[in-house]
Write a protein that holds these residues in place. Structure first.
Motif, PDB file in Angstrom:
ATOM      1  N   ALA A 248       0.885  -1.271   0.120  1.00 18.34           N
ATOM      2  CA  ALA A 248      -0.123   0.002   0.013  1.00 18.34           C
ATOM      3  C   ALA A 248       0.946   1.226  -0.006  1.00 18.34           C
ATOM      4  O   ALA A 248       0.410   2.180  -0.707  1.00 18.34           O
ATOM      5  CB  ALA A 248      -0.766  -0.054   1.220  1.00 18.34           C
ATOM      6  N   SER A 249       2.036   1.237   0.767  1.00 16.72           N
ATOM      7  CA  SER A 249       2.674   2.568   0.879  1.00 16.72           C
ATOM      8  C   SER A 249       3.796   2.638  -0.268  1.00 16.72           C
ATOM      9  O   SER A 249       4.070   3.689  -0.789  1.00 16.72           O
ATOM     10  CB  SER A 249       3.592   2.761   2.188  1.00 16.72           C
ATOM     11  N   ALA A 250       3.981   1.611  -1.056  1.00 16.37           N
ATOM     12  CA  ALA A 250       4.739   1.566  -2.229  1.00 16.37           C
ATOM     13  C   ALA A 250       3.818   2.109  -3.348  1.00 16.37           C
ATOM     14  O   ALA A 250       4.158   3.108  -4.173  1.00 16.37           O
ATOM     15  CB  ALA A 250       5.188   0.483  -2.641  1.00 16.37           C
TER      16      ALA A 250
ATOM     17  N   ILE B 166       3.806  12.665   2.797  1.00 13.28           N
ATOM     18  CA  ILE B 166       3.230  12.429   3.983  1.00 13.28           C
ATOM     19  C   ILE B 166       2.208  13.226   4.376  1.00 13.28           C
ATOM     20  O   ILE B 166       2.102  14.528   4.103  1.00 13.28           O
ATOM     21  CB  ILE B 166       4.461  12.636   5.059  1.00 13.28           C
ATOM     22  N   LYS B 167       1.043  12.619   4.811  1.00 10.16           N
ATOM     23  CA  LYS B 167      -0.413  13.439   5.213  1.00 10.16           C
ATOM     24  C   LYS B 167      -0.304  13.471   6.684  1.00 10.16           C
ATOM     25  O   LYS B 167      -0.927  14.457   7.189  1.00 10.16           O
ATOM     26  CB  LYS B 167      -1.250  12.750   4.612  1.00 10.16           C
ATOM     27  N   LYS B 168       0.417  12.594   7.475  1.00 18.22           N
ATOM     28  CA  LYS B 168       0.450  12.622   9.054  1.00 18.22           C
ATOM     29  C   LYS B 168       1.678  12.423   9.564  1.00 18.22           C
ATOM     30  O   LYS B 168       1.801  11.208   9.783  1.00 18.22           O
ATOM     31  CB  LYS B 168      -0.865  11.601   9.492  1.00 18.22           C
ATOM     32  N   PRO B 169       2.538  13.162   9.732  1.00 19.38           N
ATOM     33  CA  PRO B 169       3.868  13.047  10.179  1.00 19.38           C
ATOM     34  C   PRO B 169       3.663  12.430  11.639  1.00 19.38           C
ATOM     35  O   PRO B 169       2.934  12.604  12.366  1.00 19.38           O
ATOM     36  CB  PRO B 169       4.443  14.483  10.413  1.00 19.38           C
ATOM     37  N   LEU B 170       4.795  11.363  11.917  1.00 20.67           N
ATOM     38  CA  LEU B 170       4.841  10.614  13.012  1.00 20.67           C
ATOM     39  C   LEU B 170       5.147  11.459  14.451  1.00 20.67           C
ATOM     40  O   LEU B 170       6.193  11.037  14.940  1.00 20.67           O
ATOM     41  CB  LEU B 170       5.431   9.268  13.025  1.00 20.67           C
ATOM     42  N   ARG B 171       4.690  12.750  14.483  1.00 19.55           N
ATOM     43  CA  ARG B 171       5.163  13.750  15.633  1.00 19.55           C
ATOM     44  C   ARG B 171       4.993  13.049  16.798  1.00 19.55           C
ATOM     45  O   ARG B 171       3.717  12.486  17.242  1.00 19.55           O
ATOM     46  CB  ARG B 171       4.614  15.053  15.173  1.00 19.55           C
ATOM     47  N   GLY B 172       5.807  13.032  17.700  1.00 23.40           N
ATOM     48  CA  GLY B 172       5.706  12.614  19.026  1.00 23.40           C
ATOM     49  C   GLY B 172       6.049  11.077  19.261  1.00 23.40           C
ATOM     50  O   GLY B 172       6.140  10.596  20.478  1.00 23.40           O
TER      51      GLY B 172
ATOM     52  N   LEU C  11       5.031   2.213   9.529  1.00 25.54           N
ATOM     53  CA  LEU C  11       5.089   3.789   9.922  1.00 25.54           C
ATOM     54  C   LEU C  11       4.814   4.213   8.487  1.00 25.54           C
ATOM     55  O   LEU C  11       4.236   5.153   8.730  1.00 25.54           O
ATOM     56  CB  LEU C  11       6.677   3.782  10.212  1.00 25.54           C
ATOM     57  N   MET C  12       5.455   4.036   7.564  1.00 26.20           N
ATOM     58  CA  MET C  12       4.959   4.719   6.050  1.00 26.20           C
ATOM     59  C   MET C  12       3.420   4.759   5.928  1.00 26.20           C
ATOM     60  O   MET C  12       3.266   5.915   5.557  1.00 26.20           O
ATOM     61  CB  MET C  12       5.655   3.817   4.836  1.00 26.20           C
TER      62      MET C  12
ATOM     63  N   ASP D 239      -1.143   7.793   6.066  1.00 27.60           N
ATOM     64  CA  ASP D 239      -2.856   8.023   6.440  1.00 27.60           C
ATOM     65  C   ASP D 239      -3.410   6.906   5.325  1.00 27.60           C
ATOM     66  O   ASP D 239      -4.364   7.491   5.033  1.00 27.60           O
ATOM     67  CB  ASP D 239      -3.089   9.447   6.167  1.00 27.60           C
ATOM     68  N   LEU D 240      -2.955   5.813   5.208  1.00 26.10           N
ATOM     69  CA  LEU D 240      -3.614   4.797   4.731  1.00 26.10           C
ATOM     70  C   LEU D 240      -4.569   4.081   5.632  1.00 26.10           C
ATOM     71  O   LEU D 240      -4.624   4.261   6.800  1.00 26.10           O
ATOM     72  CB  LEU D 240      -2.515   3.747   4.173  1.00 26.10           C
TER      73      LEU D 240
END
Lengths: 300, 136, 234
Positions: A24-26, A137-143, A259-260, A265-266
């Motif tokens: 999916a992320s590919a 990236i739609k939703k950075p993995l912040r935090g 993570l990707m 945001d899949l």
């Protein structure tokens, strides 16, 4: 870009989340991972004796299948498959006599011409460039604080590794690009115990305890890795670790592709969190990377 | 406890040559720096340190080598070869020694001995790799 | 005349090392019998279905071993022949009702499939020309449906197991997969279930009794009914 992809035995079972999230992320990066037709198990570990050709048959047979598609690259996700396929590929490239013997033995297949390159998916991502990944990236993995874990076969021996065998950076670069924080874990290259999980689970628990406890104590929320065997030893074997070390605190394990998929945001069903032993969902909800209202797959 | 080792015997030389050839590693290059032993993550479980394994192989000490726990503890993680200044892959030496027994039909792991619970829990990747290393 | 000449044509074969002249029109089983052997085991239906007469043969001056069902293969000149009466093969004990069609069940009951090296020797040995290695590989990754489909025409002759260097018994693995597929995965034939229920409920008893009576009293009428019966297709 379309590219043949080799799943390997465990991506159809315990590594299901790895495969789903990778495909999916590919796709987000315009890479179509096409499962190699009629692939055979690579044998997981490469034969290390000079006089054994039998165990190189399976990897070379897969490379012939790629050649039959008139393709020149084969991508793997599993570090173990990557190493085994690449080792056999290198062996036959450097030893025409052995290649001839193997071609003759596999007379029903077309002769292998050594024109296939074995790639790990991480190498492909590096080629594309982490900056380009950042754009998607739609939703950075912040935090989220992560402890990258390489284990053995992704980087060693160095002729068959994808990065520096002593100070690799590729997983750090990717996780940082996805917006997560990264800790330094001196155990990032230490073996998880590998196949000893069958006959010496206690040894595997010892090794896992060190790797995971260091990560936890250094403030990591989860470990990130690229191998279903490491994942089994470091995730599912946490039960044995807990039994051996009562002070042990569980920590989730994530594949880099999960993570990707999270950062892109899949859909949750592409993430494959439902088969983890240590459920990463509470952590990801706490970090607001998963939305509470979404029903979990396992609750369906 | 002391033990007298017979060095320089014809059998010992033959065995050393055989393991050198089967592993494909330049075993004679080892000068016992011990980097492999210090790098090995599973050495606490071993009876012979990886560097000792190589030294004994140079000397062709067959009985000591094939009866060593070490060859069944090695996880083929390649920490040793990453550190070796001579580039000797001790994992290959251990495999060549294991094969000495496996080729004589002496299995270390028998797949049928795994309990049904283990078969249900352990993934293919672990069972396949374990059998590749520890059964004929 | 030409037909007679064809009948007379003899070939030279070697049965367990001993030379015989046998008619070229015979299959391997009949060639054995022509030469005076009598089969007690290693023979069954003689029609290519039961898989009992699996055999290996080789041609003089050819290193390659060939595989066949002895009842299906015609003899040729310079064939070296034998018969394999029995394959001592591992067979798991299970109660299908207690199994779940999870992918891992094949590996649980036949864990030695993990030893497959993908050498393809099994496929080369299969007289049914099945892709045996492919279904063993599908079994490793737990794809019951694929194993079931690829092994569908297996007649359990045992040659794959005899040749496997990893001592796997592919045909029993395939059989387990087909059983699991049939019981748990394949769509049920609901019309058959319904009909069985109807039979149990004696729905057709009266009709059958009438036909039985007709068989005694008026066979011609029964024949007419049979010929003119309505046949539902599909």
């Amino acid at each position: 870009m379309k590219i043949p992809y080799f799943p390997g035995c465990s991506l159809k079972t315990i590594g299901e989340g790895f495969e789903k999230s990778a495909i999916a992320s590919a796709a987000v990066l315009d890479i179509e991972l096409n499962e190699l037709p009629r692939w055979v198990c690579c044998g997981t570990v490469s034969s290390l004796t000079t006089d054994d050709l039998m165990h190189h048959l399976a990897p070379v047979r897969n490379l012939i299948r790629v050649q039959d598609l008139e393709e020149t690259q084969l991508v793997t996700l599993c570090s173990v498959c990557y190493s085994t396929l690449k080792r056999s590929n290198t062996l036959v490239k450097n030893d025409p006599e052995k290649l001839k013997t193997m071609n003759q033995f596999m007379y029903r297949e077309s002769d292998y011409q050594c024109n296939v390159k074995v790639l790990h998916f991480l190498e492909l991502l590096r080629e594309i460039g982490f900056d380009k990944i950042k754009e998607k990236i739609k939703k950075p993995l912040r935090g989220l604080t992560l402890s990258p874990y390489y284990g053995c076969l992704l980087v060693r021996p160095k002729e068959f590794g994808i990065d520096d065998p002593e100070t690799p950076t590729i997983l750090q670069a990717l996780t940082k690009a996805l917006g997560a924080d990264v800790i330094d874990n001196p155990y990032q290259l230490k073996c998880c115990g590998s196949y000893h999980t069958v006959d010496k689970p206690n040894l595997v628990a010892d090794l896992g305890y060190k790797i995971l406890t260091y990560a936890r104590n250094s403030g990591a929320d989860a470990l990130v890795l690229s191998c279903p065997l490491c994942a089994f030893n470091l995730d599912n074997r946490q039960r044995e670790i807990k039994r051996q070390y009562p002070d042990f605190v569980e920590i989730p394990i994530l594949y880099f592709t999960q993570l990707m998929a999270l950062a892109f945001d899949l859909d949750e069903e592409r993430l494959g969190f439902d088969i983890h032993y240590v459920d990463p969902v509470p952590l990801l909800k706490e970090k607001q990377l998963l939305i509470d209202s979404l029903p979990l797959i396992k609750e369906k | 406890m002391s033990k007298t080792l017979k060095l320089d015997s014809e059998d010992a030389k033959k065995f050393a040559a055989k393991i050198q050839e089967r592993s494909g590693e330049p075993i004679d290059m080892c000068f016992q720096c011990g980097e492999c032993s210090s790098a090995c993550p599973v050495s606490p479980e071993m009876d012979l340190m990886p560097s000792t394994l190589v030294r004994f192989t140079q000397l062709g000490l067959k009985d000591e080598l094939i009866n060593a726990k070490t060859i069944w503890v090695c996880a083929s993680c390649f920490h040793c070869v990453a550190r070796c200044p001579k580039g000797i892959d001790v994992a290959k030496v251990a495999e060549a020694l294991r094969q000495e027994l496996l080729r004589k039909k002496l299995d270390y792991v028998e797949v049928r001995d795994l309990s049904m619970e283990e078969r249900q829990e352990i993934p293919q990747i672990a069972i396949i790799s374990n059998l590749r290393k520890f059964s004929r | 005349m030409e037909e007679e000449a064809e009948k007379e044509k003899m070939v030279k074969v070697y049965i367990m090392g001993r030379e015989f002249e046998v008619p070229a029109t015979l299959n391997i089983v009949k060639a054995f019998e022509y030469a005076g052997y009598r089969f007690v085991r290693g023979i069954g239906c003689r029609g290519g279905y039961c898989g009992a007469c699996a055999t290996v043969y080789r041609f003089k001056d050819d290193y390659r071993l060939n595989f066949a069902l002895a009842c299906q293969k015609a003899v040729e000149n310079n064939m070296y022949l034998t018969i394999l009466p029995f394959m001592p093969a591992e067979k798991a004990i299970y109660d299908l009702n207690n199994l779940k069609p999870r992918g891992s069940v094949l590996l649980e009951l036949y864990p030695e499939i993990a030893r497959c090296v993908a050498c393809n020797t099994c496929t080369k040995a299969c007289p049914q020309e099945l892709e045996v290695m492919d279904y063993v590989q599908a079994a490793i990754r737990g794809d019951i449906e694929e194993v079931s489909n690829l092994s569908f025409d297996c007649i359990q002759c045992g040659l794959c197991a005899m040749r496997c260097p990893a001592e796997i018994v592919p045909y029993n693995v395939g059989q387990l997969a087909r059983r699991l597929y049939g019981k748990y995965i394949a769509p049920q034939a609901m019309h058959t279930h319904k009909r069985v229920e109807e039979i149990h409920a004696c729905v057709f008893d009266e009709e059958l009794d009438n036909y039985s009576l007709l068989a005694k009293e008026d066979v011609e009428k029964l024949k007419k009914i049979y010929v003119e019966r309505e046949i539902k297709v599909g």
